[in-house]
Scaffold this motif. Structure first.
Motif, short mmCIF file in Angstrom:
data_model
loop_
_atom_site.label_atom_id
_atom_site.label_comp_id
_atom_site.label_asym_id
_atom_site.label_seq_id
_atom_site.Cartn_x
_atom_site.Cartn_y
_atom_site.Cartn_z
N MET A 184 -24.94 -3.58 -4.13
CA MET A 184 -24.39 -3.85 -2.81
C MET A 184 -24.18 -5.35 -2.63
N LYS A 185 -22.95 -5.70 -2.28
CA LYS A 185 -22.62 -7.12 -2.16
C LYS A 185 -23.27 -7.74 -0.91
N LEU A 211 -21.88 -9.52 1.20
CA LEU A 211 -20.94 -9.30 2.32
C LEU A 211 -21.25 -8.02 3.08
N THR A 212 -21.61 -6.96 2.35
CA THR A 212 -21.85 -5.66 2.98
C THR A 212 -23.03 -5.71 3.96
N ASN A 264 -22.59 -11.84 -10.13
CA ASN A 264 -21.52 -11.35 -11.02
C ASN A 264 -20.34 -12.31 -10.97
N ASP A 305 -17.76 -12.41 -12.77
CA ASP A 305 -16.45 -11.85 -13.13
C ASP A 305 -15.56 -11.64 -11.92
N ILE A 306 -16.17 -11.61 -10.74
CA ILE A 306 -15.37 -11.35 -9.56
C ILE A 306 -14.56 -12.59 -9.19
N GLU A 307 -13.25 -12.41 -9.24
CA GLU A 307 -12.31 -13.53 -9.04
C GLU A 307 -12.39 -14.13 -7.64
N GLN A 314 -10.77 -15.26 -4.41
CA GLN A 314 -9.55 -14.87 -3.70
C GLN A 314 -9.55 -15.48 -2.30
N PHE A 332 -8.28 -13.56 0.86
CA PHE A 332 -9.14 -12.52 1.41
C PHE A 332 -10.30 -13.14 2.19
N ASN A 374 -9.27 -14.18 5.51
CA ASN A 374 -9.08 -13.01 6.33
C ASN A 374 -10.42 -12.43 6.80
N ILE A 375 -11.39 -12.43 5.89
CA ILE A 375 -12.67 -11.80 6.20
C ILE A 375 -13.55 -12.71 7.07
N ILE A 409 -16.49 -11.98 10.15
CA ILE A 409 -17.89 -12.14 9.80
C ILE A 409 -18.71 -12.54 11.02
N LEU A 431 -19.40 -12.39 -2.22
CA LEU A 431 -18.84 -11.39 -3.13
C LEU A 431 -19.51 -11.35 -4.50
#
Lengths: 135, 438
Positions: free
Chosen positions: A1-2, A4-5, A37, A39-41, A43, A46, A49-50, A54, A101
């Motif tokens: 679970m990130k 962000l969640t 992680n 590997d998560i690019e 962005q 986004f 936007n997020i 928040i 993220l």
């Protein structure tokens, strides 16, 4: 679970909706296992936007639960247009990316500060189900 | 304004126009569909420029490609005449004069394959275009396409004489090839409830799933719609009451949902998936969700269940059970009981949730199966804040399923409403398992 969640999840118990203690849930730092992680690019679009959606005090609270007290006390105010972002703002977005993220809770516990119900995170998947007496 | 030729597939006709309209609306493109003909794969539209043509088509699944329209004829002599009679013929010809190019052939309605000499013969008829550029079969600057149509002589055989030819310059191919990329046969993690790739991608288009926004599937299952939403660069969030679907059952399957996102290289667009009862939702109520897309459970492959005891008396006092000094219901291995729920109530909950969480103009899209009974009217669920925009039916033999698409119009919309009533006279599950005979 990130991470962000954690900013999305409240207690599932409907009776807790009248309390403002049902969000965010309280994370038990001693029992939460954090994983990064990379590997998560990144962005930026986004994130911009997020950022709007928040709840910053909740970010601070959960970060503190998990041992991070170095975040700014106010939500960063950034240009809303991608093209207007300056270097400094991109650095802030990168930091947010790493926190929101790339950081995940793979195992752990979270608790409603109103009713005290405990929810578990197992194999990175949070379980928000309730026993019949709370449903 | 310039004329462009849309070449569509002659399939899923109930969805084709909805997809086209939704994509035009998504990119703010005005298109006139007066000459749209369900029986034809062709449509000529006026657009401002090439950029618009690209936008309109690049994520379409039910279009094949869009071309700058150069001409049409019922046979080759009239085609050539019409091309040269088009008002901007000279200007067009000259602007392509020194570009590298090739010719492509497409045909509709027949499987008449042209031999190489036939193709060369046909291409030579276009000498008047006077192209001086290099002919490049690989990566030319421009591709000129000849599309021949053939009609059927009888249901089995098509004529070997073409009855119409379109000619145009390729502007953009659609995203149709993605349905092969997402084919369930090749998907690492899937289950009995996985949704086929073509219609899941189409659903995303009709639901206007947008890049950089949040898409939520409250009945995520093995994540078919989440995978499709991530393909269109949305950030996807899923929940399901059945945790086994999300994490994989373990037995015989070493994969889980995240593996699919890794496989499709869209892991960065996967937010999270959670074990949650949609009707006891834990997403905070002031979190805006841009799009909701799902295939709710209908009791065929999965029953409709929510949290709670079916038989409350049996569970009375169970909250006091203690195991090893811990309340049983607070233990990590506790599995809560579930009770059956009605489809009507579940869909009412879904519409209400959408009306509260979607932004104005945001879309809710979900699939609903119905038995094809002649005398049973299908009642579509309605909510006063939601405009029912599309009701696209996919017919099977004795049943059908439909994609219902709603737009959130807000409190002032005051549309018709039918929640709280019993809409489904028959239980779809019962009808399905009695093979729709009674």
């Amino acid at each position: 679970m990130k991470f962000l969640t954690t900013n999305f999840l409240k207690c599932s118990v409907k009776a807790c909706d009248i309390s403002n203690l049902n969000f965010p849930l309280e994370y038990d730092g001693s029992k939460c296992k954090l994983v990064q992680n990379e590997d998560i690019e990144f962005q930026p679009e986004f994130l911009l936007n997020i950022l709007d959606r928040i709840d910053w005090p909740a970010i601070l609270q959960v970060a503190a639960d998990l041992g991070n007290t170095s975040l700014p006390s106010q939500k960063p105010e950034l240009h809303t247009n991608m093209d207007e972002l300056n270097e400094e703002e991109l650095v802030i977005l990168r930091d947010l990316h790493t926190l929101l993220l790339q950081t995940s809770i793979t195992e752990g516990e979270m608790r409603c500060r109103n009713c005290g119900h405990v929810y578990y995170i197992k194999n990175s998947i949070p379980n928000l189900l309730l026993p019949p007496h709370l449903a | 304004m310039t004329k462009y030729l849309l070449y569509m597939v002659q399939m899923h006709l109930n969805f084709r126009r909805a997809e086209l309209e939704s994509l035009a609306d998504l990119f703010n493109i005005k298109i006139n569909l007066d000459s749209y003909n369900e029986h034809s794969p062709f449509l000529i539209v006026d657009l401002d420029n090439e950029e618009q043509a690209k936008q309109l088509i690049q994520r379409s699944i039910l279009c094949k490609a869009i071309y700058e329209y150069w001409g049409y004829g019922q046979n080759y002599p009239t085609l050539h005449q019409n091309i040269q009679n088009e008002p901007n013929f000279v200007q067009r010809r000259d602007s392509n004069k020194f570009k590298s190019f090739k010719f492509d052939f497409e045909s509709f309605g027949g499987n008449h394959k042209k031999s190489l000499p036939e193709k060369i013969d046909t291409i030579n008829q276009f000498k008047y275009l006077d192209f001086q550029g290099e002919i490049k079969l690989k990566d030319p600057q421009e591709i000129f396409t000849i599309i021949e149509t053939y009609s059927m002589i009888d249901p089995q055989t098509s004529s070997n004489q073409t009855d119409g030819i379109y000619f145009g310059r390729l502007i953009q191919r659609s995203d149709r090839s993605s349905m092969d990329l997402y084919d369930l046969k090749k998907r690492p993690y899937k289950g009995t409830t996985s949704f086929e790739s073509e219609l899941s991608l189409i659903s995303c288009n009709i639901a206007q799933v947008k890049p950089g926004t949040i898409m939520y599937d409250p009945f995520a299952g093995t994540g078919s719609f989440l995978v499709a939403g991530a393909h269109f660069d949305a950030f996807v969030l899923g929940t399901d009451i059945d945790g086994r679907m999300i994490r994989g059952t373990g037995k015989g399957s070493e994969h889980n949902m995240v593996d699919n996102f890794r496989y499709y290289k869209t892991e960065s667009h996967f937010l999270d998936v959670m074990t949650m009862d949609f009707t006891h939702n834990s997403l905070r109520s002031n979190l805006p969700i841009d799009t909701i897309l799902c295939d709710p459970p209908y009791g065929i492959r999965e029953s409709i269940k929510v949290l709670g005891a079916k038989d409350p008396e049996r569970f009375e006092g169970k909250e006091n059970v203690v195991i090893d000094g811990e309340k049983a219901y607070l233990r990590k291995d506790y599995i809560p009981t579930k009770k059956p729920y009605s489809l009507d109530s579940l869909l009412d909950d879904l519409l209400k949730f959408a009306s509260e969480r979607l932004p104005i103009g945001g879309r809710l899209a979900f699939w609903m199966p119905t038995a094809n009974d002649e005398n049973v009217e299908t009642i579509i669920p309605l909510h006063k804040n939601l405009e029912l925009k599309y009701n696209c039916v996919q017919e099977f033999n004795k049943w059908s399923r439909r994609l219902l698409v709603y737009i959130n119009r807000g409190d002032k919309y005051n549309g018709p409403e039918n929640h709280g009533i019993k809409r489904s006279q028959t239980n779809f599950r019962d009808r399905y398992f009695t093979h729709f005979t009674k």
